[in-house]
Scaffold this active site. Structure first.
Site, PDB file in Angstrom:
ATOM      1  N   PRO A 112       3.036   9.290   0.077  1.00  0.00           N
ATOM      2  CA  PRO A 112       4.313   8.756   0.015  1.00  0.00           C
ATOM      3  C   PRO A 112       5.257   7.939   1.013  1.00  0.00           C
ATOM      4  O   PRO A 112       4.134   7.665   1.611  1.00  0.00           O
ATOM      5  CB  PRO A 112       5.523  11.063   1.421  1.00  0.00           C
ATOM      6  CG  PRO A 112       4.205  11.754   1.177  1.00  0.00           C
ATOM      7  CD  PRO A 112       2.084  10.757   0.983  1.00  0.00           C
ATOM      8  N   LEU A 113       5.480   7.147   0.862  1.00  0.00           N
ATOM      9  CA  LEU A 113       5.959   6.118   0.979  1.00  0.00           C
ATOM     10  C   LEU A 113       6.698   6.303   2.646  1.00  0.00           C
ATOM     11  O   LEU A 113       7.568   7.506   2.815  1.00  0.00           O
ATOM     12  CB  LEU A 113       7.207   5.411   0.640  1.00  0.00           C
ATOM     13  CG  LEU A 113       6.996   4.338  -0.938  1.00  0.00           C
ATOM     14  CD1 LEU A 113       7.835   4.262  -1.194  1.00  0.00           C
ATOM     15  CD2 LEU A 113       5.960   3.326   0.036  1.00  0.00           C
ATOM     16  N   LEU A 117       1.583   8.221   6.801  1.00  0.00           N
ATOM     17  CA  LEU A 117       0.032   8.255   6.260  1.00  0.00           C
ATOM     18  C   LEU A 117      -0.566   7.421   5.779  1.00  0.00           C
ATOM     19  O   LEU A 117      -1.061   7.209   4.667  1.00  0.00           O
ATOM     20  CB  LEU A 117       0.338   9.518   5.059  1.00  0.00           C
ATOM     21  CG  LEU A 117       0.971  11.105   5.387  1.00  0.00           C
ATOM     22  CD1 LEU A 117       0.890  11.683   3.866  1.00  0.00           C
ATOM     23  CD2 LEU A 117      -0.379  11.049   6.568  1.00  0.00           C
ATOM     24  N   GLY A 118       0.281   6.199   5.910  1.00  0.00           N
ATOM     25  CA  GLY A 118      -0.303   5.248   5.378  1.00  0.00           C
ATOM     26  C   GLY A 118      -0.186   4.583   3.902  1.00  0.00           C
ATOM     27  O   GLY A 118      -1.400   3.599   3.551  1.00  0.00           O
ATOM     28  N   SER A 119       0.711   4.318   3.371  1.00  0.00           N
ATOM     29  CA  SER A 119       0.803   4.828   2.073  1.00  0.00           C
ATOM     30  C   SER A 119       0.671   2.655   1.606  1.00  0.00           C
ATOM     31  O   SER A 119       0.406   2.293   0.741  1.00  0.00           O
ATOM     32  CB  SER A 119       2.188   4.715   1.217  1.00  0.00           C
ATOM     33  OG  SER A 119       3.762   4.329   2.455  1.00  0.00           O
ATOM     34  N   ASP A 164      -4.456   1.151  10.042  1.00  0.00           N
ATOM     35  CA  ASP A 164      -3.945   1.539   8.833  1.00  0.00           C
ATOM     36  C   ASP A 164      -4.832   0.913   8.079  1.00  0.00           C
ATOM     37  O   ASP A 164      -5.826   1.254   6.827  1.00  0.00           O
ATOM     38  CB  ASP A 164      -2.530   1.318   8.423  1.00  0.00           C
ATOM     39  CG  ASP A 164      -1.946   2.140   9.210  1.00  0.00           C
ATOM     40  OD1 ASP A 164      -1.517   2.897  10.809  1.00  0.00           O
ATOM     41  OD2 ASP A 164      -0.883   2.323   8.358  1.00  0.00           O
TER      42      ASP A 164
END
Ligand code: PMV
Length: 338
Positions: A112-113, A117-119, A164
C-alpha cells in the site's frame, strides 16, 4: 522486456530518529513491487500503475509528469504514482548515459502507498534496476541503492534517509546510520502487520518531529533515546544465531523494545488513534511487542507474535482493514524476467 521486483519493509526500530543520524533497523518483507520496463525509441515515458491504492491507470508524457495528460485521477495520486517512477527514470538515464531514453513502464505493487511499508522505495529500486538492465547497463546493488536513495531524496525534497531504499535493494534486516549501511544476519522474526487502510504524509510528519526537536530539549532527548533502543536491539540481534528459530526470550526482549519505541514515537506526535488501537489490540492478543512502522500518521503497525492470535485479533479490530503475517524477504531486488 525486463521485469524486476523489490520488497517493501517494516521498521523493527528507529524510524524518524534515523533522519537525525541515529541508527535504524528496517527489515525487508515479502510484499513486493514489480516493475516491467520496455525501452521505446521516441523518448516518451508511459507509466501504467496497478496497485492497491491506484486501481489501474496509465499516463504518458514527454517531459515531466506534472505536464502530463488530462486523466480523471486526483493530482496527488498521479504524482504519487509517477513522481517516483520519473525520478527512477532520471537515475537510470544518467547511470546508463542515455539521457533521451524512453520507456513503457508498468508498476504492479502489493505494497500500500504511504503506509509505512516502503512502497516508494520498492518502486524506485525495482524501476532503476529494470530500466538500467533494459538499457544493457546493470548496476551493482550498492550503486542501485545509492541511486534509489537519490531518487527518493529528490522527490521528498531532502526528507529521506537511506533506510528504505538500502533495505529494499539488499533484502533481509539491515542497519542504517547516516551514510553507513550494512546488512544484519538475523533469525526469521514472526512479524504480523496491521493496516488501517490509510496513509500518512511523510514530509509533514518528519517536519513535525523536526519542529518539536528544535523547540524542546526533551524532544531531542526522545529522538536520542530511540537511538539507544536501536543500539540495544541490535546487540540482542547480533548475539542471536541467524540459522535457528529465535528464542522466546529474544522475541520477548525485542518486543519490549518495540513497545518503548512506539511510546516514544507517540510522544513525538506521529502515531494516530487507529495505529494506537491496532498496537493495543496486538498487545492484548498476546503479541510480544507492537509499534507503528514508517512515518506514522496512519498506515501500518508491526507486531511480533509467533502464534496466530495477533493476526486473528487484528482482523476483528475496528479500524484495521487488513492483517497479515510478513515473512522476512531475504532476496532484496530480484530479476523476475529478462
Ligand atoms: O513511511 P515510510 O515508509 O516512508 O518511512 C519513513 C521513515 C522516516 O524515518 C520517517 C523517514 C526516512 O526517510 O527515514
Amino acid at each position: 522486456m525486463t521485469v524486476v521486483s523489490a520488497p517493501g519493509k517494516v521498521y523493527l526500530f528507529g524510524e524518524h530518529a534515523v533522519v537525525y543520524g541515529e541508527p535504524a533497523v528496517p527489515c525487508a518483507i515479502e510484499k513486493r513491487a514489480t516493475v516491467t520496463v520496455e525501452p521505446r525509441d521516441d523518448g516518451h515515458v508511459r507509466v501504467e500503475a496497478q496497485d492497491l491504492t491506484l486501481n489501474g491507470f496509465a499516463v504518458e508524457y514527454a517531459d515531466s509528469p506534472a505536464s502530463g495528460p488530462d486523466v480523471d485521477v486526483p493530482k496527488p495520486l498521479i504524482e504519487a504514482a509517477t513522481g517516483y517512477v520519473d525520478a527512477a527514470v532520471e537515475q537510470a538515464r544518467e547511470a546508463a548515459d542515455a539521457p533521451a531514453a524512453g520507456f513503457d513502464i508498468a508498476v504492479d505493487s502489493e505494497i500500500p502507498l504511504g503506509a509505512g511499508l516502503g512502497s516508494s522505495a520498492a518502486v524506485v529500486v525495482a524501476g532503476i534496476d529494470a530500466a538500467t538492465r533494459a538499457l544493457g547497463e546493470p548496476l551493482d546493488r550498492r550503486e542501485l541503492a545509492n541511486r534509489a536513495y537519490q531518487a527518493e531524496y529528490d522527490v521528498q525534497d531532502g526528507q529521506a534517509s537511506r533506510a528504505d531504499t538500502f533495505c529494499s535493494a539488499m533484502g533481509g534486516a539491515v542497519r542504517v546510520e547516516g551514510d553507513d549501511c550494512s546488512r544484519l544476519e538475523t533469525p526469521e522474526l514472526p512479524f504480523v502487520v496491521g493496516f488501517d487502510g490509510g496513509a500518512g504524509d511523510t514530509g509533514q510528519l518528519v517536519a513535525g518531529v523536526r519542529s518539536l526537536r528544535d523547540r524542546y530539549g526533551f524532544a531531542a532527548d526522545t529522538v536520542d533515546a530511540i537511538g539507544d533502543i536501536v543500539r540495544e536491539g541490535e546487540s540482542l540481534l547480533s548475539a542471536a544465531d541467524p540459522d535457528s528459530d529465535p528464542s522466546a526470550e529474544l522475541i520477548g526482549e525485542l518486543g519490549e523494545l518495540m513497545d518503548i519505541n512506539h511510546g516514544l514515537l507517540s510522544a513525538l506526535g506521529v502515531s494516530s488513534r487507529s495505529l494506537d488501537t491496532m498496537v493495543w489490540a496486538a498487545r492484548e492478543a498476546g503479541a510480544d511487542g507492537a509499534k507503528l512502522t514508517g512515518a506514522g500518521g496512519g498506515g501500518c503497525i508491526v507486531a511480533l507474535d509467533a502464534t496466530t492470535e495477533t493476526q486473528t485479533s487484528l482482523q476483528y479490530t475496528p479500524g484495521c482493514e487488513q492483517a497479515f503475517r510478513a515473512e522476512l524477504a531475504t532476496d532484496g531486488v530480484r530479476v523476475e524476467d529478462e
